[in-house]
Design an enzyme around this catalytic site. Structure first.
Site, PDB file in Angstrom:
ATOM      1  N   ASN A 197       0.855  -1.430  -0.229  1.00 36.54           N
ATOM      2  CA  ASN A 197      -0.075  -0.006   0.070  1.00 36.54           C
ATOM      3  C   ASN A 197       1.023   1.193  -0.225  1.00 36.54           C
ATOM      4  OD1 ASN A 197      -2.333   1.612  -0.126  1.00 36.54           O
ATOM      5  ND2 ASN A 197      -3.148   0.956   1.954  1.00 36.54           N
TER       6      ASN A 197
ATOM      7  N   HIS B 295      -9.100   2.743   8.966  1.00 29.88           N
ATOM      8  CA  HIS B 295      -9.512   1.419   8.346  1.00 29.88           C
ATOM      9  C   HIS B 295     -10.732   1.023   9.178  1.00 29.88           C
ATOM     10  CE1 HIS B 295      -5.608   1.010   6.553  1.00 29.88           C
ATOM     11  NE2 HIS B 295      -6.280   0.214   6.041  1.00 29.88           N
TER      12      HIS B 295
END
Length: 366
Positions: free
Chosen positions: A228, A264
Site C-alpha cells: 500500500n 480503517h
C-alpha cells in the site's frame, strides 16, 4: 454521501481562514468516516457498503485540505467544486486507490501531465493488469484450501503444532493476494490513461505494491515499504511529518499508526494490527540491528541459512500480524494465537528483551 464530504470541505475553505479550514476539514472527514464505520460495522463481520468507497474519498479530501493550506503562501487558489468532485470520482483511483493528489489530477485534466510524444503505452498497463488477474486467480484457488473456518474447527486443533503454524502462515500469505490483485488492476487502469506518468518511459508514479520486493523481503520494514505504498506515502506527508513539533520520531510514528487504524475502522483488530506493525518494525527490528547476541549467532551460521531463516521469519510474522486485520474481534484473534500457544508474541517479547540486554554489548561465549 460522497458529494457532501466534498461540498463541506469546499465550504470550510470558502468561509474560514485556510489554516483553520485545513484542521476543520481533517476533523470533519475523519469524523464522517468513523461515524459511518460505527453505525454500519460495529458488532458485525466486514461488509462491503458505502464506507468502503468513502475511505479513499475522505483521505483525498484531507490531503487536498492540507495541500491547499501548505500552498497558500505560493498563491494557491481554491479550485472549483466541480473539479474537486472530479478528483474524488476519478475512475482509476476512486474505489481502492492508488492514492493520488489534486496536483496530478489537475495536470492530467489540463493536458500538461505528459506531452503527445510520451503518451501511455498499452503494454505497460496490460502487464500490470495481467499481474492483477494472476494474483486474483491464485487467491481464489488457494483460499479455497486455506479457509478461516477450518482454523476454528476441532480438526485444526488435532493436527501437529508445526502444521498449524504452517497453515496460519499460508492462510495469511494467500489472503493478502486479493489486495495485490485489486491494486494491480486499479493501477493498470491509471496506466492505460497515462495517469501514472513519472518521466520519459516511466509509468510507476502510482505504484501501490512492490511485487518482487514483497515476496523477497528479509525485514519487517522492507515488507511494509512494498505494501500500500501510496497510502503510506500520504501518511508520511500529511500525518507523520506534521507531528514533527513533538520532537520524537517514535511518538510520531505511533500516532501515524493510530490514524491508520482509525481510518480503517473501529474494530479492535485494526488497532492491534497497526500496533504490531509498529512494535515489530520500530521496536523489535530496529533494536535487533544493535543486538550483538543475535549478530554473533548469525556469524556462526552459513550466510544462506541466515537469509533463508530471515525470509521464513518474516513470512510467519507477516501472516500472524494479518490475523487481527482479517478477523477483527478479540475472541477470534486470541483463538488463532492461542492455537499455536502465542508463539509469535512470545518470540517477539524475547527478542525485544534481548535487544535491551545485549544492546551494544559483547555477547559472552563459552
Amino acid at each position: 454521501a460522497v458529494v457532501s464530504t466534498q461540498s463541506t470541505g469546499y465550504t470550510l475553505f470558502r468561509v474560514l481562514p485556510w489554516d483553520l479550514a485545513a484542521g476543520a476539514n481533517f476533523l470533519f472527514q475523519l469524523g464522517y468516516i468513523l461515524a459511518g464505520y460505527y453505525y454500519n460495522n460495529v458488532g458485525e463481520d466486514y461488509a462491503i457498503n458505502w464506507t468502503t468507497t468513502m475511505a479513499p474519498v475522505t483521505l483525498k479530501m484531507m490531503g487536498l485540505g492540507f495541500d491547499l493550506n501548505d500552498g497558500k503562501e505560493k498563491g494557491t487558489k481554491l479550485p472549483g467544486l466541480l473539479r474537486i468532485i472530479g478528483h474524488v470520482f476519478f475512475v482509476g483511483t476512486y474505489l481502492v486507490g492508488p492514492m493520488d493528489d489534486f496536483k496530478r489530477f489537475s495536470a492530467f485534466i489540463d493536458g500538461t501531465l505528459f506531452d503527445e510524444n510520451n503518451g501511455p503505452k498499452l503494454s505497460v498497463g496490460s502487464q500490470r493488469l495481467a499481474l492483477g488477474v494472476l494474483y486474483l486467480l491464485i487467491s481464489v484457488i488457494t483460499t479455497a484450501f486455506f479457509t478461516t473456518d477450518f482454523m476454528f474447527s476441532h480438526q485444526f486443533m488435532e493436527i501437529h503444532f508445526v502444521l498449524r503454524l504452517l497453515y496460519i502462515t499460508l492462510w495469511g500469505y494467500f489472503n493478502l493476494y486479493r489486495y495485490m490483485a485489486v491494486w494491480c488492476v486499479a493501477e493498470s487502469t491509471c496506466m492505460y490513461m497515462g495517469y501514472t506518468y513519472n518521466g520519459p518511459d516511466r509509468w510507476d508514479a502510482l505504484y501501490n505494491f512492490g511485487n518482487t520486493a514483497f515476496h523477497c523481503s528479509l525485514s519487517v520494514q522492507s515488507l511494509i515499504d512494498t505494501w500500500n505504498i501510496r497510502t503510506s506515502a500520504w501518511c508520511a506527508k500529511h500525518i507523520y511529518k506534521r507531528c514533527k513539533f513533538l520532537g520524537n520520531k517514535t511518538l510520531s510514528q505511533l500516532l501515524t499508526m493510530l490514524f491508520l487504524a482509525l481510518w480503517h475502522g473501529v474494530h479492535f483488530g485494526y488497532f492491534l494490527f497497526f500496533f504490531q506493525e509498529f512494535l515489530y518494525g520500530m521496536v523489535m527490528e530496529k533494536g535487533a540491528a544493535n543486538n550483538t547476541l543475535l549478530q554473533e549467532i548469525a556469524s556462526t551460521l552459513p550466510p544462506k541459512l541466515v537469509t533463508f531463516s530471515r525470509w521464513i521469519f518474516i513470512k510467519v510474522f507477516m501472516s500472524f500480524t494479518f490475523v487481527p486485520f482479517e478477523l477483527y474481534f478479540f475472541s477470534k484473534i486470541m483463538h488463532i494465537y492461542g492455537s499455536v500457544y502465542y508463539c509469535v508474541p512470545i518470540v517477539s517479547a524475547i527478542i525485544i528483551t534481548s535487544n535491551v540486554v545485549f544492546a551494544g554489548k559483547t555477547a559472552k561465549t563459552e
